[in-house]
Design an enzyme around this catalytic site. Structure first.
Site, short mmCIF file in Angstrom:
data_model
loop_
_atom_site.label_atom_id
_atom_site.label_comp_id
_atom_site.label_asym_id
_atom_site.label_seq_id
_atom_site.Cartn_x
_atom_site.Cartn_y
_atom_site.Cartn_z
CE LYS A 15 -2.28 1.28 3.81
NZ LYS A 15 -3.35 1.51 4.80
CB SER A 20 -1.58 3.37 -17.02
OG SER A 20 -0.95 4.54 -17.52
CE1 TYR A 34 -0.92 0.22 -18.23
CE2 TYR A 34 -3.30 0.06 -18.38
CZ TYR A 34 -2.09 0.49 -18.91
OH TYR A 34 -2.05 1.16 -20.08
#
Length: 122
Positions: A9, A25, A58
């Site tokens: 994280k 992205s 992504y």
């Protein structure tokens, strides 16, 4: 049984760019990718602290040391420059691995520079 567990994280990073015209992205400073053990083209989940939006995309690499967090394409509609977001990766793990795995939690300052790598103990 497999469990889907938090792997890493990036906590409360600041969005530095939003580009609707890019093909999609999230660009992330390579220093942050290395610290969190995240990889280019890996799926990520993003949670916008400012507006509550939750979305996935992504990773693409952003320049090392730049502090860049860029949202591109459709993701650019989910946050404004200056918004704080949490970026997470998850992984499938066996029951045994899930019991011992420790996720990497990266805390940053207002310029998206690493302030602390949080140590979680089991």
């Amino acid at each position: 049984m497999q469990r889907i567990m938090l792997r890493a994280k990036l906590h409360r990073v600041t969005v530095t760019e939003a580009d609707l015209e890019y093909e999609g992205s999230c660009g992330i400073d390579e220093d942050l990718l290395d610290a969190a053990d995240m990889r280019e083209f890996e799926k990520i989940e993003l949670y916008n602290i400012n507006n509550g939006e939750r979305f996935s995309t992504y990773i693409i690499k952003a320049a090392r040391g730049s502090g860049a967090i860029s949202l591109n394409g459709a993701a650019a509609r989910k946050a404004l420059v200056g918004d704080l977001v949490i970026i997470c990766t998850y992984g499938s793990m066996s029951e045994a691995d899930a019991k011992i795995f420790i996720p990497k939690i990266i805390l940053v300052n207002e310029k998206n520079k690493i302030k602390e790598i949080k140590k979680i103990t089991l």
